[in-house]
Design a protein around this motif. Structure first.
Motif, PDB file in Angstrom:
ATOM      1  N   THR A  32       0.840  -1.202   0.000  1.00 32.32           N
ATOM      2  CA  THR A  32       0.000   0.000   0.000  1.00 32.32           C
ATOM      3  C   THR A  32       0.870   1.245   0.000  1.00 32.32           C
ATOM      4  O   THR A  32       0.589   2.213  -0.712  1.00 32.32           O
ATOM      5  CB  THR A  32      -0.942   0.000   1.221  1.00 32.32           C
ATOM      6  OG1 THR A  32      -1.689  -1.223   1.231  1.00 32.32           O
ATOM      7  CG2 THR A  32      -1.896   1.179   1.183  1.00 32.32           C
ATOM      8  N   ARG A  35       2.235   2.324  -3.378  1.00 33.23           N
ATOM      9  CA  ARG A  35       1.254   3.021  -4.212  1.00 33.23           C
ATOM     10  C   ARG A  35       0.949   4.411  -3.691  1.00 33.23           C
ATOM     11  O   ARG A  35       0.806   5.346  -4.463  1.00 33.23           O
ATOM     12  CB  ARG A  35      -0.055   2.219  -4.282  1.00 33.23           C
ATOM     13  CG  ARG A  35       0.003   0.991  -5.149  1.00 33.23           C
ATOM     14  CD  ARG A  35      -1.388   0.432  -5.366  1.00 33.23           C
ATOM     15  NE  ARG A  35      -2.146   0.374  -4.121  1.00 33.23           N
ATOM     16  CZ  ARG A  35      -2.362  -0.733  -3.399  1.00 33.23           C
ATOM     17  NH1 ARG A  35      -1.891  -1.873  -3.815  1.00 33.23           N
ATOM     18  NH2 ARG A  35      -3.050  -0.703  -2.289  1.00 33.23           N
ATOM     19  N   GLN A  36       0.796   4.530  -2.355  1.00 29.85           N
ATOM     20  CA  GLN A  36       0.394   5.790  -1.736  1.00 29.85           C
ATOM     21  C   GLN A  36       1.212   6.031  -0.483  1.00 29.85           C
ATOM     22  O   GLN A  36       1.233   5.192   0.400  1.00 29.85           O
ATOM     23  CB  GLN A  36      -1.070   5.723  -1.284  1.00 29.85           C
ATOM     24  CG  GLN A  36      -2.089   5.553  -2.349  1.00 29.85           C
ATOM     25  CD  GLN A  36      -3.458   5.418  -1.712  1.00 29.85           C
ATOM     26  OE1 GLN A  36      -3.936   4.309  -1.556  1.00 29.85           O
ATOM     27  NE2 GLN A  36      -4.061   6.519  -1.341  1.00 29.85           N
ATOM     28  N   LYS A  37       1.846   7.175  -0.415  1.00 28.68           N
ATOM     29  CA  LYS A  37       2.627   7.518   0.774  1.00 28.68           C
ATOM     30  C   LYS A  37       1.731   8.034   1.905  1.00 28.68           C
ATOM     31  O   LYS A  37       2.104   7.978   3.068  1.00 28.68           O
ATOM     32  CB  LYS A  37       3.685   8.588   0.455  1.00 28.68           C
ATOM     33  CG  LYS A  37       4.630   8.195  -0.670  1.00 28.68           C
ATOM     34  CD  LYS A  37       5.484   7.002  -0.308  1.00 28.68           C
ATOM     35  CE  LYS A  37       6.494   6.718  -1.385  1.00 28.68           C
ATOM     36  NZ  LYS A  37       6.242   5.476  -2.111  1.00 28.68           N
ATOM     37  N   TYR A  38       0.563   8.542   1.534  1.00 24.33           N
ATOM     38  CA  TYR A  38      -0.387   9.077   2.521  1.00 24.33           C
ATOM     39  C   TYR A  38      -1.743   8.427   2.318  1.00 24.33           C
ATOM     40  O   TYR A  38      -2.166   8.238   1.179  1.00 24.33           O
ATOM     41  CB  TYR A  38      -0.535  10.602   2.374  1.00 24.33           C
ATOM     42  CG  TYR A  38       0.724  11.352   2.726  1.00 24.33           C
ATOM     43  CD1 TYR A  38       0.910  11.855   4.014  1.00 24.33           C
ATOM     44  CD2 TYR A  38       1.724  11.544   1.788  1.00 24.33           C
ATOM     45  CE1 TYR A  38       2.073  12.540   4.345  1.00 24.33           C
ATOM     46  CE2 TYR A  38       2.892  12.225   2.108  1.00 24.33           C
ATOM     47  CZ  TYR A  38       3.052  12.718   3.388  1.00 24.33           C
ATOM     48  OH  TYR A  38       4.198  13.382   3.720  1.00 24.33           O
ATOM     49  N   LEU A  39      -2.432   8.105   3.421  1.00 23.36           N
ATOM     50  CA  LEU A  39      -3.770   7.524   3.353  1.00 23.36           C
ATOM     51  C   LEU A  39      -4.793   8.505   3.902  1.00 23.36           C
ATOM     52  O   LEU A  39      -4.549   9.138   4.927  1.00 23.36           O
ATOM     53  CB  LEU A  39      -3.858   6.242   4.192  1.00 23.36           C
ATOM     54  CG  LEU A  39      -3.085   5.018   3.731  1.00 23.36           C
ATOM     55  CD1 LEU A  39      -3.357   3.858   4.673  1.00 23.36           C
ATOM     56  CD2 LEU A  39      -3.447   4.646   2.315  1.00 23.36           C
ATOM     57  N   GLU A  43      -9.557   5.365   3.526  1.00 17.14           N
ATOM     58  CA  GLU A  43      -8.584   4.330   3.130  1.00 17.14           C
ATOM     59  C   GLU A  43      -7.957   3.688   4.355  1.00 17.14           C
ATOM     60  O   GLU A  43      -7.754   2.473   4.406  1.00 17.14           O
ATOM     61  CB  GLU A  43      -7.496   4.945   2.250  1.00 17.14           C
ATOM     62  CG  GLU A  43      -8.014   5.497   0.941  1.00 17.14           C
ATOM     63  CD  GLU A  43      -7.089   6.547   0.358  1.00 17.14           C
ATOM     64  OE1 GLU A  43      -6.494   7.329   1.123  1.00 17.14           O
ATOM     65  OE2 GLU A  43      -6.974   6.596  -0.872  1.00 17.14           O
TER      66      GLU A  43
END
Length: 73
Positions: A32, A35-39, A43
């Motif tokens: 995860t 793909r994304q450094k911040y949620l 999410e």
């Protein structure tokens, strides 16, 4: 005043025990993170439910992982 501290260095509030993530949880968290450094909140909620962790644990893991990436750069 270190001498005034209780044995083990705990004064007042107890520290929360360190979370031992399973290898499956770490793998999912790392994927995860790639793909994304911040949620966002939604999410984070979904990921927490899927991994059976609290939202705070997910948030803290991501904060720590970003700091680790920053140190490596």
């Amino acid at each position: 005043r270190a001498a005034a501290a209780a044995p083990g260095g705990t004064r007042g509030r107890q520290r929360r025990a360190r979370t031992a993530f399973t290898s499956e949880q770490v793998c999912r968290l790392e994927k995860t993170f790639q793909r994304q450094k911040y949620l966002g909140a939604s999410e984070r909620r979904k990921l927490a439910a899927a991994l059976q962790l609290s939202e705070v644990q997910i948030k803290t893991w991501f904060q720590n992982r970003r700091m680790k990436l920053k140190r490596q750069m």
